[in-house]
Scaffold this active site. Structure first.
Site, PDB file in Angstrom:
ATOM      1  N   GLU A  20       0.825  -1.211   0.000  1.00  0.00           N
ATOM      2  CA  GLU A  20       0.000   0.000   0.000  1.00  0.00           C
ATOM      3  C   GLU A  20       0.858   1.259   0.000  1.00  0.00           C
ATOM      4  O   GLU A  20       0.508   2.263  -0.601  1.00  0.00           O
ATOM      5  CB  GLU A  20      -0.926   0.012   1.224  1.00  0.00           C
ATOM      6  CG  GLU A  20      -2.037  -1.019   1.168  1.00  0.00           C
ATOM      7  CD  GLU A  20      -3.056  -0.707   0.088  1.00  0.00           C
ATOM      8  OE1 GLU A  20      -2.665  -0.711  -1.101  1.00  0.00           O
ATOM      9  OE2 GLU A  20      -4.220  -0.497   0.415  1.00  0.00           O
ATOM     10  N   THR A  63      -5.215   8.000  -5.321  1.00  0.00           N
ATOM     11  CA  THR A  63      -5.271   8.148  -3.856  1.00  0.00           C
ATOM     12  C   THR A  63      -4.464   9.368  -3.430  1.00  0.00           C
ATOM     13  O   THR A  63      -4.893  10.155  -2.586  1.00  0.00           O
ATOM     14  CB  THR A  63      -4.706   6.878  -3.184  1.00  0.00           C
ATOM     15  OG1 THR A  63      -5.439   5.778  -3.674  1.00  0.00           O
ATOM     16  CG2 THR A  63      -4.839   6.942  -1.675  1.00  0.00           C
TER      17      THR A  63
HETATM   18  P1  ADP Z   1      -6.870   1.466  -5.226  1.00  0.00           P
HETATM   19  O1  ADP Z   1      -7.487   2.296  -4.118  1.00  0.00           O
HETATM   20  O2  ADP Z   1      -7.918   0.956  -6.159  1.00  0.00           O
HETATM   21  O3  ADP Z   1      -5.943   0.428  -4.737  1.00  0.00           O
HETATM   22  P2  ADP Z   1      -4.661   3.194  -5.661  1.00  0.00           P
HETATM   23  O4  ADP Z   1      -4.666   4.458  -6.457  1.00  0.00           O
HETATM   24  O5  ADP Z   1      -4.472   3.252  -4.199  1.00  0.00           O
HETATM   25  O6  ADP Z   1      -5.993   2.451  -6.074  1.00  0.00           O
HETATM   26  O7  ADP Z   1      -3.516   2.205  -6.191  1.00  0.00           O
HETATM   27  C1  ADP Z   1      -3.302   1.995  -7.498  1.00  0.00           C
HETATM   28  C2  ADP Z   1      -1.826   2.312  -7.816  1.00  0.00           C
HETATM   29  O8  ADP Z   1      -0.994   1.205  -7.449  1.00  0.00           O
HETATM   30  C3  ADP Z   1      -1.637   2.539  -9.297  1.00  0.00           C
HETATM   31  O9  ADP Z   1      -0.734   3.603  -9.466  1.00  0.00           O
HETATM   32  C4  ADP Z   1      -0.987   1.249  -9.778  1.00  0.00           C
HETATM   33  O10 ADP Z   1      -0.127   1.439 -10.871  1.00  0.00           O
HETATM   34  C5  ADP Z   1      -0.204   0.787  -8.562  1.00  0.00           C
HETATM   35  N1  ADP Z   1      -0.023  -0.689  -8.524  1.00  0.00           N
HETATM   36  C6  ADP Z   1       1.143  -1.354  -8.521  1.00  0.00           C
HETATM   37  N2  ADP Z   1       0.932  -2.683  -8.494  1.00  0.00           N
HETATM   38  C7  ADP Z   1      -0.390  -2.863  -8.510  1.00  0.00           C
HETATM   39  C8  ADP Z   1      -1.223  -4.032  -8.490  1.00  0.00           C
HETATM   40  N3  ADP Z   1      -0.724  -5.277  -8.484  1.00  0.00           N
HETATM   41  N4  ADP Z   1      -2.548  -3.857  -8.472  1.00  0.00           N
HETATM   42  C9  ADP Z   1      -3.081  -2.608  -8.488  1.00  0.00           C
HETATM   43  N5  ADP Z   1      -2.357  -1.469  -8.506  1.00  0.00           N
HETATM   44  C10 ADP Z   1      -1.022  -1.600  -8.504  1.00  0.00           C
END
Ligand code: ADP
Length: 307
Positions: free
Chosen positions: A128, A181
């Site tokens: 995260e 986020t």
């Molecule tokens: P969510 O709240 O849906 O998790 P976020 O914006 O917090 O969305 O996280 C998405 C970010 O994490 C994106 O920038 C994405 O490129 C990165 N990321 C890296 N690896 C992954 C993964 N395995 N799954 C989803 N997002 C990923």
């Protein structure tokens, strides 16, 4: 070589008055992950289906989270990770959390279960941290533990599992616009008036009580957010209209899921949930925004082993 295939669920965090501390686990929305031991002593992301995400281990939350658990175990075992992304990144329903939690769950299983589900939370939080710059637990905790999770504190990390009233259903609307986020955090005010804080902790206390007593009406009355929703909802197209539609069709409460753009409606029973879902669909389909709609039970178990 050991191998495991899992379903890693989507989660709704920032549940209104539970901003940054309360999340719950969905049942029928999530990623499918296959993790297998390799003999090259490396964590590799070997396949990602459905989304364009980084394949480099250090840039993918699954790779980072898997590395974190293995480094604590001082193990040089390598793993190949395949992710079938069914949750879009940046959706606000825990896309990054599903991958991070799924990776640590699977590695832990293949390593012979050295950690309990609760002990896995800090490893998943490392993922995260990569995704949003903030090692929050309110998505990874319910993904790992199931049901509702309350993050009581971060230092030390203390997470409490709460009861799941069986008739609760969640309708999630995901407007297909991207809100990072990071961006939705940056618009938040850093201080809160005492008046608003009092309302917020009154509501959160009542919400927790309602989960224990299965008091659906109290649960609904307490699902309010005095602090974040008024600021963040401006990023979500037609938020006020959607909230009104949910209430008119019998939803217990409505709010922003995670940092948006998804929104959620909590409902009691399938009938109300179906009605809320179809009225939201009816309303949104006349707007020029693509969207996805989900209706789910609360998943009391978290990640599921498929094979
Ligand atoms: P969510 O709240 O849906 O998790 P976020 O914006 O917090 O969305 O996280 C998405 C970010 O994490 C994106 O920038 C994405 O490129 C990165 N990321 C890296 N690896 C992954 C993964 N395995 N799954 C989803 N997002 C990923």
């Amino acid at each position: 070589m050991g191998q495991i295939k899992i379903f890693s669920p989507a989660t709704v965090a920032n549940l209104s008055c539970g901003f940054d501390v309360l999340g719950c686990c969905l049942d029928n929305v999530g990623d499918i992950m296959t993790i297998r031991e390799n003999d090259v002593q490396e964590i590799r992301i070997t396949k990602i289906i459905g989304q364009n995400l980084p394949m480099e281990t250090g840039k993918n939350v699954a790779g980072v989270a898997a590395k974190s658990i293995l480094s604590t175990l001082k193990s040089s075992q390598g793993f190949d990770i395949e992710i079938e992304k069914k949750i879009k990144a940046g959706s606000g329903i825990g896309s990054s959390a599903a991958s991070a939690a799924g990776a640590v769950f699977a590695v832990n299983k293949l390593m012979g279960d050295p950690f309990t589900a609760s002990q896995l939370i800090p490893f998943a939080m490392e993922g995260e941290k990569l995704a949003s710059g903030n090692a929050h637990a309110d998505n990874v905790a319910p993904a790992l533990l199931g049901g509702f999770s309350l993050v009581k504190s971060y230092e030390p990390l203390e997470v409490i599992s709460l009861p799941t009233p069986e008739e609760l259903r969640v309708v999630v609307l995901h407007p297909l616009i991207e809100i990072k986020t990071r961006d939705s955090r940056s618009i938040l005010r850093q201080s809160v008036s005492l008046e608003k804080a009092i309302k917020q902790w009154g509501n959160l206390g009542a919400l927790i009580s309602a989960l224990y007593t299965r008091d659906y009406e109290l649960f609904g009355r307490s699902l309010q957010d005095e602090i974040v929703e008024p600021v963040r909802s401006i990023l979500i197209p037609y938020f006020d209209e959607l909230k009104k539609i949910a209430a008119e069709n019998g939803a217990l409460g409505f709010g922003i899921s995670g940092s948006g753009p998804s929104v959620y409606a909590m409902c009691r029973g399938d009938e109300v949930a179906e009605k809320v879902k179809s009225s939201i669909k009816e309303f949104y389909k006349s707007k020029a925004i693509d969207f996805e709609l989900h209706l789910s039970e609360i998943n009391p178990h978290g990640i599921k082993i498929l094979s």
